[in-house]
Design an enzyme around this catalytic site. Sequence first.
Site, short mmCIF file in Angstrom:
data_model
loop_
_atom_site.label_atom_id
_atom_site.label_comp_id
_atom_site.label_asym_id
_atom_site.label_seq_id
_atom_site.Cartn_x
_atom_site.Cartn_y
_atom_site.Cartn_z
N HIS A 211 3.64 -6.78 4.48
CA HIS A 211 4.22 -7.12 5.79
C HIS A 211 3.13 -7.48 6.78
O HIS A 211 1.97 -7.08 6.61
CB HIS A 211 5.06 -5.95 6.34
CG HIS A 211 4.26 -4.70 6.56
ND1 HIS A 211 3.99 -3.79 5.55
CD2 HIS A 211 3.64 -4.20 7.66
CE1 HIS A 211 3.26 -2.81 6.02
NE2 HIS A 211 3.01 -3.03 7.31
N TYR B 67 0.84 -1.20 0.00
CA TYR B 67 0.00 0.00 0.00
C TYR B 67 0.87 1.25 0.00
O TYR B 67 2.01 1.23 0.47
CB TYR B 67 -0.97 0.00 1.19
CG TYR B 67 -0.32 -0.06 2.56
CD1 TYR B 67 0.14 1.08 3.19
CD2 TYR B 67 -0.20 -1.28 3.22
CE1 TYR B 67 0.73 1.02 4.44
CE2 TYR B 67 0.38 -1.35 4.47
CZ TYR B 67 0.84 -0.21 5.08
OH TYR B 67 1.44 -0.27 6.32
N HIS C 42 2.57 -7.31 10.99
CA HIS C 42 3.11 -6.81 12.27
C HIS C 42 3.07 -7.93 13.30
O HIS C 42 2.08 -8.64 13.41
CB HIS C 42 2.27 -5.64 12.78
CG HIS C 42 2.30 -4.44 11.89
ND1 HIS C 42 3.16 -3.39 12.07
CD2 HIS C 42 1.57 -4.13 10.80
CE1 HIS C 42 2.96 -2.47 11.14
NE2 HIS C 42 1.99 -2.90 10.35
#
Lengths: 232, 187
Positions: free
Chosen positions: A156, A143, A158
């Site tokens: 990714h 994004y 978290h």
Amino acid sequence: MSKEIYRRAPADAHPPNLSPEYKSTVSRAPRQPAIVLPHTLSEITGPLLATERLDALENDLTQQRSGEPLGERIVVHGRVLDQDGKPVPKAIVEIWQCNAAGRYHHPGDQHDAPLDPNFYGGGRVRADEDGRYQFITIKPGAYPWKNHHNAWRPAHIHFSLFGPAFATRLITQMYFPNDPLLGFDPIYNSVPEGARHRLQSSFDMEATRPEWALAYKFDIVLRGRNATPMEG
Amino acid sequence: MSHGLTPSQTIGPFYFGTVTKVYHQQLAPPGVAGERIELALTVHDADGAIVPDSLIEIWQANSHGRYNHPEDRRNLPLDAGFEGYGRVSVDTQGCARFSSVKPGRVPWPEGGLQAPHVNISVFARGLLNRVATRLYFDGDPANAEDPVLKLVDPARRATLLARKDDKGVWRLPIHLGGPKETVFFDC
């Protein structure tokens, strides 16, 4: 004279607080050096959340809504280890991520990409005695963000871990192997070059599920203890 | 063989879901022993602006000075229902509030006791690493002999002292940078 129960991180293990290419560090990074604390009970204890009750499906992000989310279903698994390779047992692992289109289920995310009513994007699990954990999710999208012109975050997930002590607390991000955006990402590149690869998961053919999902492996290494603590 | 540490990364602005699910604002349910305290922690950037996306975690001993953790093997009471862990993201005023009991004193490795303190972790967009600090209680006579406060430049010690406001709330502004930068610890 100081007790050193947990090993200090080498200088090139973590990103520096100030990493100007990642613009918001400029007004938020502390500039004074952190004062090194001897390890007292305050540092070597920490929340274990031993009584926190986790539902069985909290590690399956594809089962949190009435229907299945859009996107590429994946298995993300690995072990929570210390620097000696010993498992960190029973550690709670928390994750959060955007959906396949690159949009977070968060009111602050205004990216012009669709929300998926069947994807919330948060999960957690308690690792087993061998430090093993597993999530079922969908591959997050890339994004754009406003750090600089045409800035894009690589895909990714978290990760948040407590480990055994206040001193071992870690929040990080897991990336995917060979993502062409990694080379352009100031957050990934804030990590000293020799340590960056530790944030990349590896494609794990053995853990794929035929006809169902690809798999990625991500081992997480938390601070270990000194072998022989120095006595004061 | 030594395994390389997994590097830290920022929490980013969009943490949610299970992270917020384990918010613990009330650390001490009724019946837990000790002096009741209310904490109000604010987070500010180098320009003094509030950091509205920050997340604060606290970790503390109970009123007897005992941590609820297997490393604390001292023969002191544990209080049912008191873990000593809190987690809250700040509100639109940049403030995180906790209700707890004042922690007792815990030992210093070379002997003696530390002054009552609360251990604090701060996470935010723009913070690539967790930053750790401590909250001490302004006016506590034990502060004068606290070995950690003694490690700190006297001119900066006040950044660790929460002050009681007229409503009895202990307030501590945490400044990530700027002239009032809080003392952070490598723990």
